[in-house]
Design a protein around this motif. Structure first.
Motif, PDB file in Angstrom:
ATOM      1  N   ALA A 137     -17.454  17.058  11.316  1.00  0.00           N
ATOM      2  CA  ALA A 137     -16.723  16.478  10.196  1.00  0.00           C
ATOM      3  C   ALA A 137     -15.387  17.196  10.033  1.00  0.00           C
ATOM      4  CB  ALA A 137     -17.536  16.592   8.909  1.00  0.00           C
ATOM      5  N   ALA A 138     -14.494  16.559   9.283  1.00  0.00           N
ATOM      6  CA  ALA A 138     -13.184  17.151   9.050  1.00  0.00           C
ATOM      7  C   ALA A 138     -13.264  18.333   8.090  1.00  0.00           C
ATOM      8  CB  ALA A 138     -12.225  16.095   8.497  1.00  0.00           C
ATOM      9  N   GLY A 139     -14.237  18.307   7.177  1.00  0.00           N
ATOM     10  CA  GLY A 139     -14.369  19.376   6.193  1.00  0.00           C
ATOM     11  C   GLY A 139     -15.820  19.622   5.853  1.00  0.00           C
ATOM     12  N   VAL A 140     -16.080  20.749   5.194  1.00  0.00           N
ATOM     13  CA  VAL A 140     -17.444  21.109   4.815  1.00  0.00           C
ATOM     14  C   VAL A 140     -18.043  20.073   3.877  1.00  0.00           C
ATOM     15  CG1 VAL A 140     -18.845  22.834   3.621  1.00  0.00           C
ATOM     16  CG2 VAL A 140     -17.048  23.566   5.188  1.00  0.00           C
ATOM     17  N   ALA A 141     -17.255  19.608   2.899  1.00  0.00           N
ATOM     18  CA  ALA A 141     -17.762  18.620   1.942  1.00  0.00           C
ATOM     19  C   ALA A 141     -18.181  17.330   2.650  1.00  0.00           C
ATOM     20  CB  ALA A 141     -16.712  18.332   0.878  1.00  0.00           C
ATOM     21  N   ASP A 142     -17.423  16.932   3.678  1.00  0.00           N
ATOM     22  CA  ASP A 142     -17.766  15.719   4.425  1.00  0.00           C
ATOM     23  C   ASP A 142     -19.093  15.895   5.161  1.00  0.00           C
ATOM     24  OD1 ASP A 142     -15.351  14.463   3.686  1.00  0.00           O
ATOM     25  OD2 ASP A 142     -14.292  15.420   5.342  1.00  0.00           O
ATOM     26  N   ALA A 143     -19.270  17.052   5.799  1.00  0.00           N
ATOM     27  CA  ALA A 143     -20.515  17.310   6.526  1.00  0.00           C
ATOM     28  C   ALA A 143     -21.696  17.346   5.569  1.00  0.00           C
ATOM     29  CB  ALA A 143     -20.414  18.632   7.286  1.00  0.00           C
ATOM     30  N   ALA A 144     -21.512  17.969   4.412  1.00  0.00           N
ATOM     31  CA  ALA A 144     -22.591  18.059   3.430  1.00  0.00           C
ATOM     32  C   ALA A 144     -22.938  16.681   2.878  1.00  0.00           C
ATOM     33  CB  ALA A 144     -22.185  18.992   2.294  1.00  0.00           C
ATOM     34  N   PHE A 145     -21.934  15.842   2.657  1.00  0.00           N
ATOM     35  CA  PHE A 145     -22.155  14.486   2.148  1.00  0.00           C
ATOM     36  C   PHE A 145     -22.974  13.663   3.145  1.00  0.00           C
ATOM     37  CE2 PHE A 145     -20.810  10.030   1.811  1.00  0.00           C
ATOM     38  CZ  PHE A 145     -21.114   9.776   0.485  1.00  0.00           C
ATOM     39  N   ALA A 146     -22.593  13.728   4.426  1.00  0.00           N
ATOM     40  CA  ALA A 146     -23.307  12.967   5.450  1.00  0.00           C
ATOM     41  C   ALA A 146     -24.724  13.494   5.625  1.00  0.00           C
ATOM     42  CB  ALA A 146     -22.547  13.031   6.775  1.00  0.00           C
ATOM     43  N   ALA A 147     -24.898  14.814   5.604  1.00  0.00           N
ATOM     44  CA  ALA A 147     -26.228  15.399   5.756  1.00  0.00           C
ATOM     45  C   ALA A 147     -27.132  14.983   4.607  1.00  0.00           C
ATOM     46  CB  ALA A 147     -26.125  16.924   5.834  1.00  0.00           C
ATOM     47  N   ALA A 148     -26.568  14.876   3.417  1.00  0.00           N
ATOM     48  CA  ALA A 148     -27.352  14.446   2.258  1.00  0.00           C
ATOM     49  C   ALA A 148     -27.809  12.997   2.425  1.00  0.00           C
ATOM     50  CB  ALA A 148     -26.529  14.605   0.975  1.00  0.00           C
ATOM     51  N   LEU A 149     -26.917  12.137   2.907  1.00  0.00           N
ATOM     52  CA  LEU A 149     -27.269  10.729   3.091  1.00  0.00           C
ATOM     53  C   LEU A 149     -28.347  10.557   4.153  1.00  0.00           C
ATOM     54  CD1 LEU A 149     -23.789   8.938   2.983  1.00  0.00           C
ATOM     55  CD2 LEU A 149     -25.560   8.927   1.222  1.00  0.00           C
ATOM     56  N   ILE A 150     -28.217  11.276   5.264  1.00  0.00           N
ATOM     57  CA  ILE A 150     -29.148  11.102   6.376  1.00  0.00           C
ATOM     58  C   ILE A 150     -30.511  11.704   6.063  1.00  0.00           C
ATOM     59  CG2 ILE A 150     -29.594  11.699   8.791  1.00  0.00           C
ATOM     60  CD1 ILE A 150     -26.537  11.646   9.214  1.00  0.00           C
ATOM     61  N   SER A 151     -30.513  12.848   5.416  1.00  0.00           N
ATOM     62  CA  SER A 151     -31.770  13.564   5.176  1.00  0.00           C
ATOM     63  C   SER A 151     -32.457  13.167   3.880  1.00  0.00           C
ATOM     64  CB  SER A 151     -31.508  15.069   5.159  1.00  0.00           C
ATOM     65  OG  SER A 151     -30.744  15.432   4.017  1.00  0.00           O
TER      66      SER A 151
ATOM     67  N   ARG B  84     -31.755  14.559   1.094  1.00  0.00           N
ATOM     68  CA  ARG B  84     -31.829  15.785   0.308  1.00  0.00           C
ATOM     69  C   ARG B  84     -30.541  16.004  -0.484  1.00  0.00           C
ATOM     70  NH1 ARG B  84     -35.799  19.514   2.345  1.00  0.00           N
ATOM     71  NH2 ARG B  84     -36.935  18.612   4.107  1.00  0.00           N
ATOM     72  N   ASP B  85     -30.621  16.792  -1.500  1.00  0.00           N
ATOM     73  CA  ASP B  85     -29.467  17.086  -2.338  1.00  0.00           C
ATOM     74  C   ASP B  85     -28.658  18.209  -1.701  1.00  0.00           C
ATOM     75  OD1 ASP B  85     -27.612  17.296  -4.334  1.00  0.00           O
ATOM     76  OD2 ASP B  85     -28.938  18.328  -5.748  1.00  0.00           O
TER      77      ASP B  85
ATOM     78  N   THR C 239     -19.301  20.494  -7.153  1.00  0.00           N
ATOM     79  CA  THR C 239     -20.022  21.680  -7.594  1.00  0.00           C
ATOM     80  C   THR C 239     -19.052  22.855  -7.720  1.00  0.00           C
ATOM     81  OG1 THR C 239     -20.554  22.341  -5.329  1.00  0.00           O
ATOM     82  CG2 THR C 239     -22.131  20.910  -6.465  1.00  0.00           C
ATOM     83  N   GLU C 240     -19.394  23.783  -8.577  1.00  0.00           N
ATOM     84  CA  GLU C 240     -18.545  24.953  -8.787  1.00  0.00           C
ATOM     85  C   GLU C 240     -18.794  25.953  -7.654  1.00  0.00           C
ATOM     86  OE1 GLU C 240     -15.617  27.123 -10.639  1.00  0.00           O
ATOM     87  OE2 GLU C 240     -16.353  25.105 -11.164  1.00  0.00           O
TER      88      GLU C 240
END
Length: 235
Positions: free
Chosen positions: A52-66, A68-69, A75-76
């Motif tokens: 992914a281009a950024g950490v937030a993008d990777a986390a967003f995709a991982a949440a959708l696929i898995s 999980r939250d 988030t702070e």
């Protein structure tokens, strides 16, 4: 060119190309992402990962696929407890990579992170050797049909690799798996009080053309495998 790409990692096939390309590579916990439909190479190690281009993008995709939250947007941010690790492969890192790690540690500290230099227990150096035994023994079995029916269509590097793997005995494979389990348990204890390991994801800049680098990357993990790897200069 695309916000998200899928990949698979058995040894370093997500975090290393991510480091070479200057993008985020996410190698999640084993079995967090489904491997259905993926060609098996080593069933004990194969993991679906993300680019992914950024950490937030990777986390967003991982949440959708898995399911999980795992999202971090909105988030702070908190100051992580980081451990700078020079593994047994540290001498294989180029001077520029070693300098990049040092600058990343300085930048992290300036941003509020607590950075401490630590040494890995000896079991992890041995576990690196166990990884190769597990991977190669399983790959020889996973590609049995290709070896028997389409050997001439396999690339020369892969053919040579599989020929060597044929010599690995089941006893050596079982010993390696036991060692891997011990190393995983040791990692959980080692990571007590540590959020992130800072260590090279690749030995240096990408080689020219399609050349295959011989030096191994050092792989950073947390106890649950939720490590997000970026090029050190982006910290």
């Amino acid at each position: 060119m695309v916000p998200i790409a899928l990949g698979s990692q058995t040894g370093g096939s997500v975090i290393r190309p991510a480091a070479y390309c200057g993008v985020v590579g996410f190698k999640p916990s084993f079995r967090l992402m489904p491997t259905i439909g993926m060609k098996c190479f080593s069933w004990s190690l194969d993991t679906v990962g993300l680019f992914a281009a950024g950490v937030a993008d990777a986390a967003f995709a991982a949440a959708l696929i898995s399911g999980r939250d795992l999202r971090i947007d909105g988030t702070e941010p908190t100051a992580p407890r980081m451990a700078l690790v020079r593994t047994q492969s540290w001498p294989e890192a180029s001077a520029s990579m070693q300098d990049a790690i040092a600058r990343a540690a300085q930048a992290a500290e300036a941003a509020g992170a607590k950075v401490t230099e630590v040494e890995l227990p000896p079991i992890f150096e041995t576990a690196t050797q166990a990884h190769g035994i597990i991977q190669d023994h399983e790959a020889y079995q996973a590609l049995a049909d290709e070896i028997d029916r389409h050997r001439d269509r396999l690339g020369p590097i892969l053919r040579e690799h599989l020929d060597k793997a044929a010599a690995i005995t089941p006893a050596a494979y079982d010993d390696a798996r036991r060692l891997a389990r011990q190393a995983r348990r040791a990692l959980v204890d080692f990571m007590e009080g540590i959020d992130v390991l800072l260590t090279p994801s690749a030995p240096g800049a990408a080689p020219h053309g399609l050349a295959r680098p011989e030096s191994r990357p050092s792989i950073a993990l947390d106890p649950f495998g939720y490590a997000l790897h970026q090029r050190p200069r982006t910290f």
